[in-house]
Design an enzyme around this catalytic site. Structure first.
Site, PDB file in Angstrom:
ATOM      1  N   GLU A  35      10.568 -13.416  -2.316  1.00 48.80           N
ATOM      2  CA  GLU A  35       9.694 -14.469  -1.825  1.00 48.80           C
ATOM      3  C   GLU A  35       8.265 -13.920  -1.922  1.00 48.80           C
ATOM      4  O   GLU A  35       8.006 -12.825  -1.437  1.00 48.80           O
ATOM      5  CB  GLU A  35      10.053 -14.787  -0.367  1.00 48.80           C
ATOM      6  CG  GLU A  35       9.205 -15.914   0.164  1.00 48.80           C
ATOM      7  CD  GLU A  35       9.489 -16.249   1.629  1.00 48.80           C
ATOM      8  OE1 GLU A  35      10.459 -15.742   2.203  1.00 48.80           O
ATOM      9  OE2 GLU A  35       8.697 -17.037   2.171  1.00 48.80           O
ATOM     10  N   ARG A 260      21.754  -3.566   2.772  1.00 48.95           N
ATOM     11  CA  ARG A 260      20.306  -3.347   2.646  1.00 48.95           C
ATOM     12  C   ARG A 260      20.018  -1.857   2.665  1.00 48.95           C
ATOM     13  O   ARG A 260      20.737  -1.095   3.307  1.00 48.95           O
ATOM     14  CB  ARG A 260      19.592  -3.907   3.882  1.00 48.95           C
ATOM     15  CG  ARG A 260      19.305  -5.339   3.867  1.00 48.95           C
ATOM     16  CD  ARG A 260      18.606  -5.705   5.166  1.00 48.95           C
ATOM     17  NE  ARG A 260      17.165  -5.816   4.967  1.00 48.95           N
ATOM     18  CZ  ARG A 260      16.597  -6.896   4.449  1.00 48.95           C
ATOM     19  NH1 ARG A 260      17.314  -7.934   4.079  1.00 48.95           N
ATOM     20  NH2 ARG A 260      15.287  -6.953   4.291  1.00 48.95           N
ATOM     21  N   LYS A 270       8.842  -6.933   5.032  1.00 44.80           N
ATOM     22  CA  LYS A 270       7.486  -7.364   4.711  1.00 44.80           C
ATOM     23  C   LYS A 270       6.722  -7.829   5.949  1.00 44.80           C
ATOM     24  O   LYS A 270       5.527  -7.604   6.079  1.00 44.80           O
ATOM     25  CB  LYS A 270       7.540  -8.520   3.712  1.00 44.80           C
ATOM     26  CG  LYS A 270       7.705  -8.073   2.274  1.00 44.80           C
ATOM     27  CD  LYS A 270       7.744  -9.259   1.341  1.00 44.80           C
ATOM     28  CE  LYS A 270       9.149  -9.665   1.041  1.00 44.80           C
ATOM     29  NZ  LYS A 270       9.388 -10.963   0.534  1.00 44.80           N
TER      30      LYS A 270
HETATM   31  P1  ATP Z   1      11.700  -8.749   3.853  1.00 44.86           P
HETATM   32  O1  ATP Z   1      12.467  -8.797   5.125  1.00 44.86           O
HETATM   33  O2  ATP Z   1      11.117  -7.430   3.543  1.00 44.86           O
HETATM   34  O3  ATP Z   1      10.726  -9.880   3.709  1.00 44.86           O
HETATM   35  P2  ATP Z   1      13.428 -10.201   2.300  1.00 44.86           P
HETATM   36  O4  ATP Z   1      14.878 -10.016   2.265  1.00 44.86           O
HETATM   37  O5  ATP Z   1      12.903 -11.390   2.993  1.00 44.86           O
HETATM   38  O6  ATP Z   1      12.804  -8.892   2.786  1.00 44.86           O
HETATM   39  P3  ATP Z   1      12.797 -11.089  -0.280  1.00 44.86           P
HETATM   40  O7  ATP Z   1      11.492 -10.990  -0.950  1.00 44.86           O
HETATM   41  O8  ATP Z   1      13.258 -12.422   0.124  1.00 44.86           O
HETATM   42  O9  ATP Z   1      12.762 -10.110   0.909  1.00 44.86           O
HETATM   43  O10 ATP Z   1      13.920 -10.313  -1.065  1.00 44.86           O
HETATM   44  C1  ATP Z   1      14.148 -10.283  -2.437  1.00 44.86           C
HETATM   45  C2  ATP Z   1      15.489  -9.641  -2.635  1.00 44.86           C
HETATM   46  O11 ATP Z   1      15.447  -8.288  -2.218  1.00 44.86           O
HETATM   47  C3  ATP Z   1      16.546 -10.329  -1.793  1.00 44.86           C
HETATM   48  O12 ATP Z   1      17.712 -10.507  -2.547  1.00 44.86           O
HETATM   49  C4  ATP Z   1      16.774  -9.378  -0.669  1.00 44.86           C
HETATM   50  O13 ATP Z   1      18.089  -9.452  -0.229  1.00 44.86           O
HETATM   51  C5  ATP Z   1      16.477  -8.026  -1.329  1.00 44.86           C
HETATM   52  N1  ATP Z   1      16.064  -7.055  -0.340  1.00 44.86           N
HETATM   53  C6  ATP Z   1      15.087  -7.167   0.585  1.00 44.86           C
HETATM   54  N2  ATP Z   1      15.028  -6.081   1.368  1.00 44.86           N
HETATM   55  C7  ATP Z   1      15.990  -5.239   0.924  1.00 44.86           C
HETATM   56  C8  ATP Z   1      16.447  -3.951   1.324  1.00 44.86           C
HETATM   57  N3  ATP Z   1      15.884  -3.306   2.349  1.00 44.86           N
HETATM   58  N4  ATP Z   1      17.466  -3.398   0.637  1.00 44.86           N
HETATM   59  C9  ATP Z   1      18.024  -4.033  -0.401  1.00 44.86           C
HETATM   60  N5  ATP Z   1      17.651  -5.244  -0.832  1.00 44.86           N
HETATM   61  C10 ATP Z   1      16.644  -5.849  -0.182  1.00 44.86           C
HETATM   62 MG    MG Z   2      12.142 -12.975   3.434  1.00 45.60          MG
END
Ligand code: ATP
Ligand code: MG
Length: 546
Positions: A35, A260, A270
């Site tokens: 995102e 994760r 983030k």
């Molecule tokens: P954040 O909580 O940091 O915003 P998010 O999951 O909302 O993380 P996105 O930008 O939506 O972040 O994630 C893009 C992809 O990366 C998604 O498929 C998410 O599951 C994966 N992802 C995010 N954080 C991790 C992590 N710590 N380990 C592995 N994969 C991750």
């Molecule tokens: Mg997110």
């Protein structure tokens, strides 16, 4: 003849192999779905490894998919940073796709669900919806608006789209099951009203689809075969599948969840990283202490070390937390192999050699493990700097470095003996008067003197000033349940020293990594005034117990 199956190295590959064997899929298509609401972090490297890496292994394709359904938090700045960071890690995408590319189709599918009696417009407010959702042990209650006719729903939904209602006044919900043990299935909201300019579609829309509804559609429209995401989406999979079944997707993408990546002594999401930036706890998203890809790049960490760390952490089904020391040891392994050696002192202490005359060039191996890189020259004279911490006025027993009347070896140079200590009026050591042993030159030593300690030094006549930045962890210690991370911030995570360095370091190209002997791995930079800065990548000390 069919190609032989690849050997599966994790559970996702096992599933893919089964899907290939059963003839369900022939070509693998994945997507990396950030995102654009912030910068990518090291957790995303794992997601890249899973999505890009798996597609690569199977000769398939991976798209870059921007999940841009939350216009209030998303920005083009983040889109650009994400593209750059993926390239830096070393991946490239087949297609660049945005959820917003599909807004028309996603909307049309919603009208179809309405027409088929599978979705309704609800007048309950977001608060009322959440209050009537029930709990894990109690079913929810149905909305009084659930039984509106399809015609009425369609009319209201079109009015929502046309901007007739304010944010939160109405929403579109899927008709599933308010008694489902899975809360995500209790008539989830699939469209909400949000009068907000979108970074790509501008003001075309004032209703936006919810992630759980949009994601399976976007996956399907891209031809995704395996939608690989993190474990927190496991409970959302029934909804993911529901959307695919209701809309008759064939072949239906398959969602698979993996653990994760979490690392101690840092925050990862983030949302929290953004708070560190906004509260000025760090200098920006690319601050070298940040676990963002931009921060790690700025820190001087090689992308290969990040990938190697994520690979070793493993693609598994159960969440766990990796020790920050493990990440550091992966970085150190890479730099030990690749970084040239050089010398700098962090807290300079002047040494005068009273019996040395003239100047000479000493040879210095560029890399102890890579003889083929040869040697370079470093100047030696009667005025040197050593590090304050390598001399003791009041040494403990068995002290191996320099003390009054004692000997020490200067790395790749001579053995010296400290004859006299000059202190200032406060008793602070200002200068050491020493003699060198002429027949003790490294690799030509015939002195017969045995010394235990070897220390680094910088020639005072040619050495240059260096700002030396050292970094600690952002967070002090492990969390205890319920604690806010802001209570665990390490206020001393950046320390600046004014030291001396070999001129060789000042001449090196910016961003080159060096092992400063006995100090750590540092990146060479130049500040805005053209001065030498040595910025710590990782210390030499390995605390991690492999
Ligand atoms: P954040 O909580 O940091 O915003 P998010 O999951 O909302 O993380 P996105 O930008 O939506 O972040 O994630 C893009 C992809 O990366 C998604 O498929 C998410 O599951 C994966 N992802 C995010 N954080 C991790 C992590 N710590 N380990 C592995 N994969 C991750
Ligand atoms: Mg997110």
């Amino acid at each position: 003849m069919a190609e032989p199956l690849k050997e599966a190295t994790n559970f996702i590959e096992q599933i893919i192999n089964e899907d290939i064997e059963s003839g369900k899929v022939t070509e693998i298509q994945t997507r990396f779905p950030p995102e654009p609401n912030g910068y990518l972090h090291i957790g995303h490297v794992k997601s890249m490894l899973v999505n890009f890496g798996t597609a690569q292994k199977y000769g398939g394709k991976c798209n870059l998919f921007f999940d841009d359904t939350n216009p209030s938090k998303e920005k083009t700045e983040f889109v650009d940073a994400i593209r750059r960071d993926i390239h830096w890690i070393g991946y490239d995408w087949a297609k660049e796709v945005y959820a917003s590319d599909f807004f028309d189709t996603i909307y049309a599918y919603a009208e179809r669900l309405i027409t088929e009696g599978k979705a309704f417009v609800d007048d309950l407010s977001p608060e009322e919806i959440s209050a009537t959702r029930g709990t894990l042990t109690q079913p929810g209650t149905e909305s009084p608006y659930k039984n509106r006719s399809a015609e009425e729903n369609l009319k209201l939904f079109r009015e929502m789209r046309a901007g007739k209602y304010a944010d939160g006044e109405k929403c579109l919900r899927a008709k599933i099951d308010m008694a489902s043990p899975n809360m995500n299935m209790r008539d989830p909201v699939i469209y909400r009203i949000l009068h907000c300019t979108h970074h790509r579609t501008g003001d075309k829309w004032c209703i936006y689809p919810m992630y759980d509804y949009a994601h399976p559609i976007c996956d399907y429209l891209q031809g995704v075969t395996h939608s690989l995401c993190t474990l927190e989406f496991e409970d959302h999979r029934p909804l993911y599948d529901w959307v695919g079944i209701q809309l008759g997707f064939s072949p239906k993408p398959r969602q698979i969840e993996f653990a994760r990546l979490a690392v101690t002594n840092t925050v990862m999401s983030k949302r929290y990283l953004k708070k560190l930036v906004e509260d000025n706890f760090v200098h920006g998203w690319d601050d070298p202490r940040m676990p963002t890809i931009a921060g790690l790049r700025n820190r001087g960490v090689p992308p290969e070390a990040l990938l190697s760390f994520c690979e070793k952490a493993g693609i598994v089904k159960a969440n766990s937390v990796c020790e920050s020391g493990y990440l550091e040891s992966c970085i150190r392994d890479n730099l030990n192999e690749n970084a040239e050696r050089a010398m700098a002192v962090i807290s300079p202490l002047k040494v005068v050699l009273t019996n040395y005359e003239g100047e000479e060039e000493l040879e210095f191996p560029r890399h102890p493990l890579k003889e083929e890189l040869g040697v370079r020259k470093t100047a030696f004279s009667n005025e040197l700097y050593i590090d304050e911490s390598d001399f003791s006025l009041d040494p403990p027993p068995k002290y191996q470095r320099l003390k009054q009347g004692g000997y020490v070896r200067l790395k790749n140079a001579y053995i010296i003996r400290c004859d006299e200590v000059i202190t200032d009026s406060d008793g602070k050591v200002k200068e050491l008067r020493c003699t060198y042993v002429p027949e003790s030159r490294s690799s030509h030593d015939t002195s017969g003197i045995k010394v235990k300690g070897t220390i680094q030094w910088v020639n005072a006549k040619t050495g240059v000033d260096a700002e030396i930045r050292r970094y600690g962890y952002l967070l002090k210690d492990a969390a205890y349940p319920g604690q806010d991370f802001s209570e665990r911030m390490n206020e001393q995570s950046e320390t600046i020293f004014y030291g001396k360095a070999e001129p060789y370091l000042a001449e090196a190209k910016d961003d080159t990594a060096f092992q400063l002997m006995r100090v750590g791995y540092f990146k060479k930079c130049t500040d805005e005034h053209g001065r030498l800065v040595l910025s710590e990548i990782v210390s030499l000390k390995d605390n991690y117990n492999k």
